[in-house]
Design a protein around this motif. Structure first.
Motif, PDB file in Angstrom:
ATOM      1  N   ALA A 196      11.482   5.545   6.672  1.00  0.00           N
ATOM      2  CA  ALA A 196      12.051   4.976   5.376  1.00  0.00           C
ATOM      3  C   ALA A 196      10.900   4.530   4.404  1.00  0.00           C
ATOM      4  CB  ALA A 196      12.851   3.512   5.803  1.00  0.00           C
ATOM      5  N   GLN A 197       9.802   3.828   4.701  1.00  0.00           N
ATOM      6  CA  GLN A 197       8.957   3.804   3.991  1.00  0.00           C
ATOM      7  C   GLN A 197       8.145   4.911   3.505  1.00  0.00           C
ATOM      8  OE1 GLN A 197       6.751   1.155   6.672  1.00  0.00           O
ATOM      9  NE2 GLN A 197       7.269  -0.718   5.261  1.00  0.00           N
ATOM     10  N   TRP A 198       7.986   5.963   4.168  1.00  0.00           N
ATOM     11  CA  TRP A 198       7.577   7.269   3.692  1.00  0.00           C
ATOM     12  C   TRP A 198       8.542   7.745   2.600  1.00  0.00           C
ATOM     13  CZ3 TRP A 198       3.189   8.985   3.481  1.00  0.00           C
ATOM     14  CH2 TRP A 198       2.042   8.745   4.375  1.00  0.00           C
ATOM     15  N   ARG A 199       9.907   7.751   2.772  1.00  0.00           N
ATOM     16  CA  ARG A 199      10.859   8.201   1.862  1.00  0.00           C
ATOM     17  C   ARG A 199      10.583   7.425   0.480  1.00  0.00           C
ATOM     18  NH1 ARG A 199      15.471  10.828   1.340  1.00  0.00           N
ATOM     19  NH2 ARG A 199      15.752  11.315   3.803  1.00  0.00           N
ATOM     20  N   SER A 200      10.347   6.131   0.546  1.00  0.00           N
ATOM     21  CA  SER A 200      10.051   5.267  -0.757  1.00  0.00           C
ATOM     22  C   SER A 200       8.997   5.684  -1.391  1.00  0.00           C
ATOM     23  CB  SER A 200      10.053   3.855  -0.366  1.00  0.00           C
ATOM     24  OG  SER A 200       9.579   3.071  -1.429  1.00  0.00           O
ATOM     25  N   GLU A 201       7.959   6.027  -0.607  1.00  0.00           N
ATOM     26  CA  GLU A 201       6.380   6.536  -1.344  1.00  0.00           C
ATOM     27  C   GLU A 201       6.657   7.561  -1.987  1.00  0.00           C
ATOM     28  OE1 GLU A 201       2.174   6.324  -1.670  1.00  0.00           O
ATOM     29  OE2 GLU A 201       3.764   4.794  -1.784  1.00  0.00           O
ATOM     30  N   ILE A 202       7.242   8.744  -1.146  1.00  0.00           N
ATOM     31  CA  ILE A 202       7.665  10.024  -1.773  1.00  0.00           C
ATOM     32  C   ILE A 202       8.503   9.925  -3.136  1.00  0.00           C
ATOM     33  CG2 ILE A 202       8.704  12.150  -1.504  1.00  0.00           C
ATOM     34  CD1 ILE A 202       7.969  11.731   1.395  1.00  0.00           C
ATOM     35  N   GLU A 203       9.520   9.171  -3.099  1.00  0.00           N
ATOM     36  CA  GLU A 203      10.370   8.966  -4.414  1.00  0.00           C
ATOM     37  C   GLU A 203       9.678   8.227  -5.526  1.00  0.00           C
ATOM     38  OE1 GLU A 203      13.176   9.276  -6.946  1.00  0.00           O
ATOM     39  OE2 GLU A 203      13.034  10.349  -5.106  1.00  0.00           O
ATOM     40  N   GLN A 204       8.549   7.504  -5.083  1.00  0.00           N
ATOM     41  CA  GLN A 204       7.835   6.682  -6.182  1.00  0.00           C
ATOM     42  C   GLN A 204       6.962   7.726  -6.730  1.00  0.00           C
ATOM     43  OE1 GLN A 204       6.907   2.437  -5.790  1.00  0.00           O
ATOM     44  NE2 GLN A 204       7.181   2.922  -3.603  1.00  0.00           N
ATOM     45  N   ALA A 205       6.363   8.458  -6.058  1.00  0.00           N
ATOM     46  CA  ALA A 205       5.390   9.713  -6.232  1.00  0.00           C
ATOM     47  C   ALA A 205       6.122  10.576  -7.294  1.00  0.00           C
ATOM     48  CB  ALA A 205       4.548  10.441  -5.350  1.00  0.00           C
ATOM     49  N   ARG A 206       7.123  11.151  -6.846  1.00  0.00           N
ATOM     50  CA  ARG A 206       7.895  12.004  -7.680  1.00  0.00           C
ATOM     51  C   ARG A 206       8.274  11.540  -9.056  1.00  0.00           C
ATOM     52  NH1 ARG A 206      12.702  15.192  -4.147  1.00  0.00           N
ATOM     53  NH2 ARG A 206      13.311  12.953  -3.927  1.00  0.00           N
ATOM     54  N   THR A 207       8.530  10.258  -8.841  1.00  0.00           N
ATOM     55  CA  THR A 207       9.078   9.333 -10.234  1.00  0.00           C
ATOM     56  C   THR A 207       7.983   9.326 -11.173  1.00  0.00           C
ATOM     57  OG1 THR A 207      10.702   8.284  -9.219  1.00  0.00           O
ATOM     58  CG2 THR A 207      10.136   7.243 -11.091  1.00  0.00           C
ATOM     59  N   PHE A 208       6.639   9.017 -10.818  1.00  0.00           N
ATOM     60  CA  PHE A 208       5.523   8.835 -11.440  1.00  0.00           C
ATOM     61  C   PHE A 208       5.340   9.959 -12.271  1.00  0.00           C
ATOM     62  CE2 PHE A 208       4.141   5.353  -8.478  1.00  0.00           C
ATOM     63  CZ  PHE A 208       5.327   4.432  -9.005  1.00  0.00           C
ATOM     64  N   VAL A 209       5.515  10.883 -11.658  1.00  0.00           N
ATOM     65  CA  VAL A 209       5.321  12.371 -12.467  1.00  0.00           C
ATOM     66  C   VAL A 209       6.491  12.761 -13.336  1.00  0.00           C
ATOM     67  CG1 VAL A 209       5.160  14.740 -11.971  1.00  0.00           C
ATOM     68  CG2 VAL A 209       3.902  13.391 -10.413  1.00  0.00           C
ATOM     69  N   LYS A 210       7.715  12.479 -13.103  1.00  0.00           N
ATOM     70  CA  LYS A 210       8.877  12.737 -13.814  1.00  0.00           C
ATOM     71  C   LYS A 210       9.056  11.809 -14.985  1.00  0.00           C
ATOM     72  CE  LYS A 210      11.883  12.780 -10.761  1.00  0.00           C
ATOM     73  NZ  LYS A 210      13.033  13.032  -9.818  1.00  0.00           N
ATOM     74  N   THR A 211       8.387  10.594 -14.833  1.00  0.00           N
ATOM     75  CA  THR A 211       8.590   9.632 -16.226  1.00  0.00           C
ATOM     76  C   THR A 211       7.243   9.400 -16.710  1.00  0.00           C
ATOM     77  OG1 THR A 211       8.398   7.725 -14.603  1.00  0.00           O
ATOM     78  CG2 THR A 211      10.593   8.730 -14.967  1.00  0.00           C
ATOM     79  N   TRP A 212       6.155  10.231 -16.893  1.00  0.00           N
ATOM     80  CA  TRP A 212       4.983   9.601 -17.416  1.00  0.00           C
ATOM     81  C   TRP A 212       5.017   9.296 -18.782  1.00  0.00           C
ATOM     82  CZ3 TRP A 212       3.491  12.655 -21.391  1.00  0.00           C
ATOM     83  CH2 TRP A 212       3.673  13.980 -21.404  1.00  0.00           C
ATOM     84  N   ARG A 213       5.951  10.261 -19.636  1.00  0.00           N
ATOM     85  CA  ARG A 213       6.345  10.002 -21.123  1.00  0.00           C
ATOM     86  C   ARG A 213       6.750   8.368 -21.189  1.00  0.00           C
ATOM     87  NH1 ARG A 213       8.869  14.744 -24.428  1.00  0.00           N
ATOM     88  NH2 ARG A 213       7.009  16.104 -24.763  1.00  0.00           N
ATOM     89  N   THR A 214       7.761   8.004 -20.280  1.00  0.00           N
ATOM     90  CA  THR A 214       8.162   6.707 -20.573  1.00  0.00           C
ATOM     91  C   THR A 214       7.002   5.815 -20.190  1.00  0.00           C
ATOM     92  OG1 THR A 214      10.593   7.269 -20.051  1.00  0.00           O
ATOM     93  CG2 THR A 214       9.921   5.145 -19.645  1.00  0.00           C
ATOM     94  N   ASN A 215       6.386   5.844 -19.448  1.00  0.00           N
ATOM     95  CA  ASN A 215       5.245   4.881 -18.994  1.00  0.00           C
ATOM     96  C   ASN A 215       4.380   4.937 -19.932  1.00  0.00           C
ATOM     97  OD1 ASN A 215       6.997   4.008 -16.747  1.00  0.00           O
ATOM     98  ND2 ASN A 215       6.152   5.777 -15.314  1.00  0.00           N
ATOM     99  N   THR A 216       3.773   6.138 -20.414  1.00  0.00           N
ATOM    100  CA  THR A 216       2.681   5.992 -21.618  1.00  0.00           C
ATOM    101  C   THR A 216       3.277   5.851 -22.811  1.00  0.00           C
ATOM    102  OG1 THR A 216       2.693   8.334 -21.721  1.00  0.00           O
ATOM    103  CG2 THR A 216       1.604   7.558 -19.712  1.00  0.00           C
ATOM    104  N   GLY A 217       4.258   6.271 -23.195  1.00  0.00           N
ATOM    105  CA  GLY A 217       4.694   6.128 -24.552  1.00  0.00           C
ATOM    106  C   GLY A 217       4.283   7.455 -25.323  1.00  0.00           C
ATOM    107  N   TRP A 218       3.784   8.336 -24.707  1.00  0.00           N
ATOM    108  CA  TRP A 218       3.287   9.689 -25.314  1.00  0.00           C
ATOM    109  C   TRP A 218       4.293  10.659 -25.471  1.00  0.00           C
ATOM    110  CZ3 TRP A 218      -1.359   9.634 -21.451  1.00  0.00           C
ATOM    111  CH2 TRP A 218      -2.289   8.355 -21.572  1.00  0.00           C
ATOM    112  N   HIS A 219       5.048  10.375 -26.516  1.00  0.00           N
ATOM    113  CA  HIS A 219       6.138  11.391 -26.415  1.00  0.00           C
ATOM    114  C   HIS A 219       5.895  12.512 -27.342  1.00  0.00           C
ATOM    115  CE1 HIS A 219       8.858   8.526 -24.767  1.00  0.00           C
ATOM    116  NE2 HIS A 219       8.499   7.730 -25.522  1.00  0.00           N
ATOM    117  N   ASP A 220       4.625  12.799 -27.578  1.00  0.00           N
ATOM    118  CA  ASP A 220       4.409  13.977 -28.520  1.00  0.00           C
ATOM    119  C   ASP A 220       3.281  14.832 -27.735  1.00  0.00           C
ATOM    120  OD1 ASP A 220       2.058  12.166 -28.513  1.00  0.00           O
ATOM    121  OD2 ASP A 220       1.512  12.712 -30.403  1.00  0.00           O
TER     122      ASP A 220
END
Length: 426
Positions: A196-220
């Protein structure tokens, strides 16, 4: 005393594992795109004509990633070995962490791959696309929120990493995962994580890749040109630990391989829990009776005993020894059982950068060798999955350094189908 402490090693993405005959260490480290050279038809006769899919990108989610069509520079669909056909010699170069920190190593090896028509696998650490000011978004299993044993990248280096990950994929390379915080010791180590903890780690890793624009604000900034949920089919765990509890999750997620196991030998691979197990391998270590794991850090550990800044008078001999070790592993497989060779690296400058030089020289020396294919893990498992299971079982029966009895033509020919002088089965 060693100048590479456990925390230093973890910051660079390193791990701990066992070599074949002696305890060794295993490990991960933290522009402008260059034009691509044409594919070499002699090395990749099944590669389609040049020309990428020109469809306009379709943004995914917040626009951090996008559908851009078929990945460029991919070989044609693999075919089965013909009866009696000698298998190719696959060599897979992979990079743990895959972050650019201003050393120029990421673009250096992208350019090297282009010059030699090679593709590789880049195991991206999810935290390398998460700004440090947003680090509390990361909730690592068994560790404080925001904690990490590798450093968060500066904003400038995060932008460089985005640029080169984008370029890597459009050059035909695979983007896998090295997960996130790289915890190697204590109660919070990845060795102790539950499925279960590996699943959480994987989902977070995927999320950081898929939402870097939101997290950085670099929309251009341009989106990464792939759907990461589909691109991600395998990874390598921090410190080569925790595979047993990871694999059931990997199978549920549809992953096709895992490259986390340490201390493998140069034989054809098999599956664990329905996932191809592609471990780092023991290879000859010139001047020693024991073998060393096929990773830059393991060679360092056996040369300078973890010191990354040993006296420089050692560097020429160590560079030569590292190169000879990789080449010895390659030739042992190439001249005998043709087992695939996996080489793990980090974007590092240890001991004057000699391990980067050794990897580059190795690739240069083997790239033009007959039957050699320098591919990514994804491309390799595509080939494996296309083969006759009986042929793969036959390949797996060959030991390290064992030539096929009777030669390849006889060894991989079905019983009763040897050639007669008239060219008919006998």
């Amino acid at each position: 005393m060693s100048d590479l402490t456990r925390r230093d090693a973890a910051r660079l993405g390193l791990g701990v594992g066992l070599g074949a005959a002696a305890a060794t260490l295993a490990g991960c480290g933290h522009g402008e795109p260059h034009s691509r050279t044409p594919a070499n038809p002699r090395l990749h006769p099944d590669r389609p004509a040049a020309g990428a899919d020109q469809a306009l990108p379709r943004l995914i989610g917040d626009g951090s990633t996008a559908h851009t069509g078929q990945q460029p520079r991919q070989p044609a669909a693999p075919t089965r070995l013909e009866a009696g056909q000698r298998p190719p010699q696959f060599v897979i170069f992979s990079w743990d962490g895959a972050g650019e920190v201003g050393t120029g190593l990421f673009p250096r090896f992208l350019e090297l791959a282009r010059r030699h028509d090679a593709t590789m696998t880049f195991f991206l650490s999810g935290l390398y696309l998460l700004p440090e000011e947003r680090k509390r978004l990361y909730n690592p299993p068994n560790n404080p929120r925001g904690a990490s044993e590798i450093g968060y990248l500066t904003n400038a280096h995060l932008k460089e990493t985005l640029t080169y990950v984008h370029q890597a994929w459009t050059d035909g390379h695979e983007i896998g995962t090295h997960f996130n915080g790289h915890f190697c010791a204590g109660s919070g180590s990845v060795a102790n994580w539950t499925p279960a903890q590996w699943r959480s780690e994987i989902e977070q890793a995927r999320t950081f890749v898929k939402t870097w624009r939101t997290n950085t604000g670099w929309h251009d900034h341009p989106p990464l040109p792939f759907d990461y949920d589909k691109e991600l089919i395998g990874g390598r765990t921090p410190c080569l630990l925790g595979q047993d509890n990871l694999l059931p999750v990997a199978r549920e997620l549809g992953w096709r391989y895992d490259a986390s196991s340490p201390g493998g030998v140069q034989r054809w691979p098999s599956k664990k829990h329905g996932v191809w197990d592609l471990p780092l391998q023991a290879m000859p270590f010139p001047g020693h009776r024991f073998e060393v794991l096929s990773m830059d850090y393991n060679i360092l550990a056996n040369q300078s005993y973890n010191s990354t800044r040993a006296p420089s008078y050692n560097y020429p001999a160590w560079r030569t020894q590292a190169t000879r070790s990789y080449l010895a592993g390659f030739h042992r497989a190439y001249e005998t059982n043709r087992a695939p060779m996996y080489i793990g690296n980090h974007f590092e400058e240890w001991n004057g950068g000699i391990y980067m030089d050794a990897v580059e020289e190795t690739l240069k020396q083997i790239a033009d060798t007959k039957d050699v294919r320098l591919v990514s893990f994804r491309q390799f498992v595509d080939w494996l999955d296309a083969q006759d299971p009986a042929v793969l079982a036959r390949l797996r029966s060959l030991e390290v350094g064992q030539r096929p009895p009777g030669g390849w033509s006889a060894y991989l020919r079905p019983a009763g189908r040897t050639k007669s002088t008239a060219g008919r089965p006998t």
